[in-house]
Design a protein around this motif. Structure first.
Motif, PDB file in Angstrom:
ATOM      1  N   SER A 164       0.845  -1.202   0.000  1.00 51.42           N
ATOM      2  CA  SER A 164       0.000   0.000   0.000  1.00 51.42           C
ATOM      3  C   SER A 164       0.878   1.248   0.000  1.00 51.42           C
ATOM      4  N   GLU A 167       2.057   1.821  -3.530  1.00 54.64           N
ATOM      5  CA  GLU A 167       1.081   2.392  -4.468  1.00 54.64           C
ATOM      6  C   GLU A 167       0.612   3.787  -4.084  1.00 54.64           C
ATOM      7  N   TYR A 168       0.460   4.008  -2.782  1.00 54.34           N
ATOM      8  CA  TYR A 168      -0.180   5.261  -2.371  1.00 54.34           C
ATOM      9  C   TYR A 168       0.605   6.051  -1.336  1.00 54.34           C
ATOM     10  N   THR A 216       1.708   7.321   2.040  1.00 50.87           N
ATOM     11  CA  THR A 216       1.089   7.265   3.364  1.00 50.87           C
ATOM     12  C   THR A 216      -0.387   7.679   3.324  1.00 50.87           C
ATOM     13  N   GLU A 237     -10.417   8.083   1.446  1.00 46.80           N
ATOM     14  CA  GLU A 237      -9.817   6.832   0.978  1.00 46.80           C
ATOM     15  C   GLU A 237      -8.608   7.187   0.105  1.00 46.80           C
ATOM     16  N   PRO A 269      -7.285   6.112  -2.772  1.00 51.59           N
ATOM     17  CA  PRO A 269      -7.466   6.411  -4.209  1.00 51.59           C
ATOM     18  C   PRO A 269      -8.212   7.727  -4.419  1.00 51.59           C
TER      19      PRO A 269
END
Ligand code: SF4
Lengths: 105, 637
Positions: B257, B260-261, B263, B296, B298
């Motif tokens: 995670s 991909e994103y 923090t 969230e 995304p």
């Protein structure tokens, strides 16, 4: 197989953990699981993860008996360890939440 | 052989033994005299102190005696990188700042990324050690072998992004070819939680290191990417280790995670666990009516027009520059906040609109204060205003929870030390103690004078214990991806004080190891073995986990000895009343950390091998760590 006379608990898979059950890492997925007398937190989690191999790999440690380091479990919004352990009996209507552990600042 | 030849031969001998990954030199700068010079450091010292915080701790202890406070010209400001910086491993632009800091008046170790570490190494240095105080504002310019202190009069008053823009224009170099770390108005005005910011969005934020730089009248350090080669002793081994690390980051469930994103997932995850601090610890439950789906990961990313802004050699999908999509600041370019930004510029002060938080967070970075301390200061003021402990007359205007414009107004008052902002510029602890009464009871801080990161640690006792016992003004441990590597259980009951204390003690110094390598702590979310493998290949040492653990604990012991010498001992290892209070709602409801605190401290002392009465590392602990010299200093034997 669910036991005769079972009622239900809910299992909520949230945020990042939805990636392990076919989601996109956001929102939540809700599963309704039958609960019969004697069913524990562990039993219900095992049943859900058995249907989702990626969740199964992420949720449990190598022995498959204890939780691994990746996912936190809440029971009725309380972190596991406060009111429940993996071996606590669940009651119908109980609510489990799976939350991805988080590292970083 | 003439003496000159003898010296040259000695230098050549040293360079023959130079481990891979090192430049082999420290740049020393005396701002008082305006002189700069370089010194070699030996391969033995490199193996013992590695770089980053390890090297900084040694310099701090050796060169800053107790009567040299944070604002004394003889205080040292060490900007250090490590042996992985500049090498082809992800995230190797790392910078560690070590100094005696303004909040605790004790040791500081704080990290940032970007390109500084790599550019420094390519210029031929492993660290810059700054001392003295310039007679007027200067900036340090490094361009290969040309090291200059230049007039910074035109930069005074500029924020950190403006400073970088101005220096880019002045030096005629831009993009990744130039790394600039500077202070904003906050550092110039000696705000005690001023930070040092660089490369548009990376911040060394803890313990007022920016105030130290401001006191020295050093506005910025600008390094043009140099031309000196940095090579690994075992390039094939290094590539293999880099591949293994990248593979783990992409595939490990915990690291993926972050890959991909970054923090961004922190807000939702930590809210579920009761660890998201909302409105200055008055609750950790997300208020009704907040559209939490916007938080969230995304959505946070899709909610903005953004583009990647990765650091040196980094493949993480982490740092981004965003464009504000709506509202009064529409079209402004900002840096995507870290979790800490969403928390400190947002939830802690009751601000729950991501667009407003993103804007405010960048304003904080540009003015250049620590976003955590800012959140605790402003959240505290907002609560005190609500409860009538601070009046509108004292403050000069109306302020309510979640008021972004009001928070920005406070930011400007703090950074320029105007009106009530002058008191707030002292940081939460001093401001709360000055006001006293019930206002003091609402403030979140450690008795050492620092504040926690952006969590509600009442649901994360391990970080509370670490924050209160650490010598750096922030954390010294941080859970590794596999705690089992350090002999710790994969998970513990987080509200069992005994288990928490043993875990924190068992992990002491882990972060110091990572922070000494010149690598980002987000790209070390792999096994410690893999990191050791990278270090072995870089330096050419067979470096094993045991040595890493010993190194981390050795560094922690030196920093602790430094603090003890400055009068910061066990009496300060407590949270403030609000910080250590019992949550009244949320997943950690009724879990009372203070009921177990003394026992936790006791077990922690036992676990790390320190004396609970004096706080000193025990003589046998120091000997085990190879610190007999420190044993003689602390115990006289
Ligand atoms: S993980 Fe993020 S902060 Fe770290 S080096 Fe990579 S881009 Fe930079």
């Amino acid at each position: 197989m669910p036991k005769v006379g079972a009622r239900h608990a809910t299992v909520e898979v949230t945020g990042w953990v939805t990636k392990f059950v076919g989601g996109d890492g956001s929102g939540r997925k809700l599963y309704t699981e039958p609960v019969a007398a004697g069913d524990t937190v562990r039993d219900i989690l095992r049943r859900v993860s058995a249907r989702h191999p990626e969740l199964d790999a992420a949720l449990w440690d190598a022995s498959k008996r204890e939780l691994g380091e990746n996912i936190e479990v809440l029971v009725n919004d309380a972190v596991l360890g406060i009111s429940h352990t993996l071996d606590s009996e669940l009651q119908p209507g109980d609510h489990l939440t799976l939350v991805g552990q988080y590292m970083g600042g | 052989m003439t003496p000159t030849h003898a010296v040259q031969e000695a230098v050549r001998a040293v360079s023959r033994q130079l481990p891979g990954g090192y430049a082999g030199k420290l740049l020393r700068v005396d701002l008082t005299s305006g002189r700069s010079w370089s010194v070699e450091w030996s391969p033995e010292e490199m193996r013992t102190y590695i770089g980053g915080v390890g090297l900084g701790a040694k310099i701090l202890y050796e060169e800053v005696p107790p009567d040299v406070g944070w604002d004394h010209p003889d205080n040292r400001l060490v900007l250090a990188t490590g042996p992985l910086a500049g090498l082809p491993v992800w995230g190797t632009g790392g910078l560690t700042v070590v100094t005696r800091g303004a909040l605790t008046n004790g040791a500081t170790s704080t990290q940032a990324n970007g390109f500084f570490g790599a550019n420094l190494k390519f210029s031929g240095y492993d660290a810059i050690v700054i001392q003295g105080q310039a007679p007027r504002w200067v900036y340090l310019s490094i361009n290969d072998d040309t090291v200059e202190l230049r007039n910074a009069a035109s930069l005074v008053g500029k924020d950190t992004w403006e400073t970088q823009d101005a220096l880019s224009a002045e030096l005629g170099v831009s993009g990744h070819q130039l790394s600039v770390y500077s202070i904003g108005p906050a550092g110039e005005n000696l705000v005690r939680f001023a930070a040092i910011q660089g490369d548009y969005g990376h911040v060394a934020s803890k313990n007022g290191c920016g105030a130290v730089m401001g006191k020295k009248k050093l506005k910025a350090v600008a390094i043009v990417r140099g031309t000196k080669a940095v090579t690994a002793a075992d390039p094939r081994g290094l590539f293999q280790a880099a591949d293994d690390i990248a593979h783990d980051l992409k595939t490990n469930p915990l690291a993926k995670s972050l890959y991909e994103y970054g923090t961004l997932p922190g807000v939702v995850n930590l809210s579920k666990l009761g660890v998201l601090p909302i409105k200055n610890y008055t609750t950790n439950v997300v208020p009704e009516g907040v559209d939490f789906s916007r938080w969230e990961a995304p959505k946070l990313r899709q909610g903005f027009d953004h583009r990647g802004h990765q650091c040196n050699a980094c493949g993480m999908h982490h740092c981004h520059i965003q464009v504000i999509p709506s509202g009064p600041h529409k079209g402004e370019r900002v840096d995507e906040p870290e979790y800490e930004g969403w928390s400190g510029a947002g939830w802690t002060i009751g601000l729950t609109d991501p667009v407003a938080v993103s804007w405010l967070n960048t304003r904080i970075d540009r003015a250049c204060v620590d976003v955590n301390e800012f959140g605790w200061v402003v959240g505290w003021v907002m609560e005190c205003v609500e409860k009538g402990y601070i009046t509108k007359e004292q403050l000069g205007f109306e302020l309510k929870w979640g008021d972004a414009d009001g928070a920005y107004r406070l930011l400007r008052m703090i950074t320029h030390r105007q009106g009530f902002g002058d008191l707030l510029a002292e940081g939460v602890k001093r401001a709360a103690e000055k006001l006293g009464g019930p206002a003091r009871e609402c403030a979140v801080y450690t008795l050492k004078g620092a504040t926690p990161r952006g969590h509600d640690h009442r649901g994360r006792w391990d970080e509370m214990l670490d924050t209160c016992t650490a010598s750096t003004g922030t954390l010294e441990t941080g859970n590794p991806v596999f705690p089992q590597e350090m002999g710790q259980p994969a998970r513990i009951n987080i509200f069992d004080g005994d288990q928490v204390a043993k875990l924190v003690a068992g992990l002491l110094g882990r972060r110091h190891f990572e922070d000494s390598l010149g690598i980002c702590i987000f790209t070390t979310r792999t096994t410690i073995q893999n990191i050791c493998q990278a270090l072995s290949a870089a330096a050419g040492w067979p470096y094993a986990l045991e040595e890493a653990v010993r190194f981390g604990r050795r560094t922690a012991a030196i920093l602790r000895a430094f603090n003890l010498r400055c009068g910061i001992g066990p009496d300060f290892e407590y949270p403030s009343p609000r910080y250590g209070s019992t949550p009244i709602d949320g997943p950690a409801k009724d879990q009372a950390v203070m009921k177990q605190w003394e026992r936790m401290r006791e077990l922690w002392y036992e676990g790390v091998g320190y004396d609970p009465k004096t706080g000193k590392p025990l003589p046998e602990t120091l000997t085990q760590l190879g610190l007999d010299w420190l044993r003689r200093d602390l115990w006289g034997k």
